[in-house]
Motif scaffolding. Structure first.
Motif, mmCIF file in Angstrom:
data_model
loop_
_atom_site.group_PDB
_atom_site.id
_atom_site.type_symbol
_atom_site.label_atom_id
_atom_site.label_comp_id
_atom_site.label_asym_id
_atom_site.label_seq_id
_atom_site.Cartn_x
_atom_site.Cartn_y
_atom_site.Cartn_z
ATOM 1 N N TYR A 126 1.010 -1.079 -0.095
ATOM 2 C CA TYR A 126 -0.249 0.035 0.130
ATOM 3 C C TYR A 126 0.662 1.303 0.185
ATOM 4 N N ILE A 138 -7.066 3.988 -2.972
ATOM 5 C CA ILE A 138 -7.393 3.178 -2.240
ATOM 6 C C ILE A 138 -8.555 2.845 -1.484
ATOM 7 N N SER A 141 -10.544 -1.103 1.495
ATOM 8 C CA SER A 141 -8.756 -1.435 2.088
ATOM 9 C C SER A 141 -9.348 -3.106 3.364
#
Length: 250
Positions: A126, A138, A141
């Protein structure tokens, strides 16, 4: 909470949607845009799955997204992709040249594409992804399969001006992720990390519905100023602040 109206989170944009170009989705782009207008959205991003997923479109699909008019039925359309993380070093299945052509870059883990690593490995992946200038946020997650160090990643996201998604599908499709999603939201509040709230719609009828996110944000007292895509103005200010990217005129 000021961001909730009639017990529903008020949103003008949705930055994570899928069309039949991803075969496990069920609507054309025209159907998605038409319903988005009915749902009160002013802007959507079309972000189909990248090629590592078996039924995803060919990479040429993303190169040709420029064929889509900027406004369809009065709804502004951003061109994007949901790229897959395919290696522990943060490698994606979309090359940087393609990402640079698009308005929105999403990165996410999907089971079956890449085997989960350790917390340290997932964290490192990440961190590498956050350094990619063409990835904006992102997505989803909160999976316990891809656990990572929230503090390290979210602090880095804040430093780099990157965003974290709160995915409405968490509350209906990925229910085991809910507690992690709540922790992520709390950490975003603590560190002042901007979020995007998206439906991840694979059918048009999902757009405009944020029941799960609304309830969680109301419980947490989540500040609406951290919801970067709540309004078009707030989103455009973010998009046009990104270094090395072309300005987008709404």
């Amino acid at each position: 909470m000021e961001g909730v109206k009639n017990n529903m989170l008020y949103m003008e944009t949705d930055l994570h949607t899928h069309t039949i170009a991803s075969d496990h989705a069920y609507c054309t782009l025209l159907e998605m845009v038409s319903y988005a207008k009915e749902a009160g959205l002013k802007l959507i991003a079309t972000t189909d799955h990248a090629p590592a997923i078996g039924d995803a479109p060919h990479i040429w699909h993303f190169h040709n997204l420029k064929a889509i008019p900027r406004k369809v039925f009065g709804v502004y359309v951003l061109r994007g992709v949901e790229a897959n993380i395919i290696a522990a070093d943060g490698t994606l299945d979309v090359d940087e040249h393609t990402l640079k052509m698009l308005d929105i870059g999403i990165a996410s883990y999907h089971g079956g594409i890449f085997q989960p690593g350790t917390v340290a490995q997932n964290t490192e992946a990440y961190l590498k992804i956050l350094e990619n200038p063409y990835i904006d946020f992102i997505a989803h997650s909160g999976s316990p399969d891809f656990a990572y160090d929230y503090d390290v990643v979210l602090k880095r996201a804040r430093e780099l001006g990157k965003l974290i998604e709160i995915n409405e599908h968490t509350f209906s499709v990925r229910r085991r992720n809910v507690e992690n999603c709540k922790t992520i939201a709390k950490k975003c509040m603590e560190y002042g990390v901007g979020v995007v709230v998206n439906t991840d719609a694979h059918i048009c009828f999902d757009m405009g519905h944020y029941e799960g996110t609304t309830a969680m944000f109301a419980e947490l007292g989540f500040p609406e100023e951290l919801i970067v895509n709540q309004t078009v103005d707030r989103l455009m200010a973010y998009l046009n602040s990104r270094p090395g990217r072309e300005k987008i005129e709404f």
